[in-house]
Design a protein around this motif. Structure first.
Motif, PDB file in Angstrom:
ATOM      1  N   CYS A   8      -9.531  20.276  86.976  1.00  0.00           N
ATOM      2  CA  CYS A   8     -10.126  21.457  86.329  1.00  0.00           C
ATOM      3  C   CYS A   8      -9.002  22.337  85.784  1.00  0.00           C
ATOM      4  N   LEU A   9      -8.763  22.233  84.493  1.00  0.00           N
ATOM      5  CA  LEU A   9      -7.744  23.027  83.837  1.00  0.00           C
ATOM      6  C   LEU A   9      -8.316  24.384  83.466  1.00  0.00           C
ATOM      7  N   GLU A  10      -7.458  25.356  83.232  1.00  0.00           N
ATOM      8  CA  GLU A  10      -7.996  26.667  82.881  1.00  0.00           C
ATOM      9  C   GLU A  10      -8.423  26.737  81.422  1.00  0.00           C
ATOM     10  N   TYR A  11      -7.582  26.259  80.518  1.00  0.00           N
ATOM     11  CA  TYR A  11      -7.817  26.476  79.094  1.00  0.00           C
ATOM     12  C   TYR A  11      -8.266  25.211  78.362  1.00  0.00           C
TER      13      TYR A  11
ATOM     14  N   ASP B 174      -5.476  23.175  77.058  1.00  0.00           N
ATOM     15  CA  ASP B 174      -4.831  22.317  78.048  1.00  0.00           C
ATOM     16  C   ASP B 174      -5.571  20.991  78.188  1.00  0.00           C
ATOM     17  N   LYS B 175      -6.877  21.045  78.168  1.00  0.00           N
ATOM     18  CA  LYS B 175      -7.659  19.801  78.237  1.00  0.00           C
ATOM     19  C   LYS B 175      -7.314  18.904  77.063  1.00  0.00           C
ATOM     20  N   GLY B 176      -7.067  19.521  75.921  1.00  0.00           N
ATOM     21  CA  GLY B 176      -6.716  18.749  74.729  1.00  0.00           C
ATOM     22  C   GLY B 176      -5.456  17.932  74.886  1.00  0.00           C
ATOM     23  N   LYS B 177      -4.575  18.358  75.769  1.00  0.00           N
ATOM     24  CA  LYS B 177      -3.325  17.630  75.995  1.00  0.00           C
ATOM     25  C   LYS B 177      -3.548  16.294  76.702  1.00  0.00           C
TER      26      LYS B 177
ATOM     27  N   THR C   8     -11.600  18.593  82.858  1.00  0.00           N
ATOM     28  CA  THR C   8     -12.515  19.619  82.370  1.00  0.00           C
ATOM     29  C   THR C   8     -11.711  20.902  82.180  1.00  0.00           C
ATOM     30  N   ASP C   9     -12.324  21.878  81.509  1.00  0.00           N
ATOM     31  CA  ASP C   9     -11.638  23.166  81.410  1.00  0.00           C
ATOM     32  C   ASP C   9     -12.579  24.301  81.769  1.00  0.00           C
ATOM     33  N   PHE C  10     -12.045  25.270  82.468  1.00  0.00           N
ATOM     34  CA  PHE C  10     -12.808  26.409  82.964  1.00  0.00           C
ATOM     35  C   PHE C  10     -13.178  27.376  81.844  1.00  0.00           C
TER      36      PHE C  10
END
Length: 233
Positions: free
Chosen positions: A61-64, A67-70, A125-127
């Motif tokens: 679970c990423l924040e942004y 970041d998930k796009g990376k 996922t991203d938060f």
């Protein structure tokens, strides 16, 4: 973690709010992910797909959203397999070390409390994206009606929200052309943003960048059979 009602989102939100912490054994892995990929990991959630012990799964679970796009493969638009494998290998290493260091490890094994890393599926996922949906959903229907009344424009049919965005509907396609890129449209966008930021607990929305659309009832009736399900499908 897909919607604000998901338990994974709720548990991650408590971490973001400093009410709770990421599991102790996952702390080193979260730091490793952050350092290696230059991202911010809020939470790591381990479970089994369909409760089948043969299919362990790790949610990062990423924040942004950026970041998930990376972790996406730009060619296939799927998760980057190399990075999935790297994290799976590190997960096995770190959890194995943790289990060896903790007391009563035999008890954990008997009750199935150890982490199975063979065939581990890692996904991301991203938060931020879910928090935006939650903020948008918190705007009440009364507030929407009051905003429409405040705008007081006879060419504005309705204001419709979905996920983290909003659409202002005019009546006709001709009116739609008239308002595109207009100062009036910019004013409406700013007025909606004022509502939105009241519920944006973590400050993710920016006034110059959020999902704000303009459409017409004519398009809604003609191309979507006047059906909201079809429109947002």
């Amino acid at each position: 973690m897909i919607m604000p009602s998901d338990k994974d989102y709720k548990s991650t939100k408590k971490i973001k709010q400093n009410i709770s912490n990421i599991k102790e054994e996952f702390g080193p892995l979260a730091k490793w992910i952050d350092d290696k990929y230059d991202v911010k990991t809020l939470n790591l959630i381990f479970d089994y797909i369909g409760n089948d012990k043969a299919h362990p799964r790790l949610q990062v679970c990423l924040e942004y959203a950026r970041d998930k796009g990376k972790f996406m493969d730009n060619k296939t638009y799927n998760f980057d397999k190399r990075k999935q494998n790297e994290i799976a290998e590190k997960f096995a290493e770190i959890t194995s070390d943790y289990e060896l260091k903790t007391k009563s490890n035999w008890i954990k094994r008997i009750f199935g409390l150890t982490y199975e890393s063979n065939n581990l599926f890692v996904y991301f996922t991203d938060f931020e994206s879910i928090a935006k949906i939650e903020a948008n959903e918190k705007i009440t229907e009364k507030e929407i009606k009051n905003l429409k009344a405040k705008i007081d424009n006879k060419e504005l049919w309705t204001i419709s929200r979905a996920f983290s965005g909003v659409t202002f509907f005019l009546y006709t396609d001709e009116q739609l052309k008239k308002y595109q890129d207009s100062e009036t449209l910019k004013k409406w966008k700013n007025q909606y943003y004022e509502l939105l930021k009241e519920y944006d607990e973590f400050g993710y929305f920016k006034s110059d960048y959020f999902y704000f659309f303009l459409d017409s009832k004519e398009n809604f009736d003609t191309n979507y059979e006047a059906n909201w399900f079809y429109y947002y499908k």
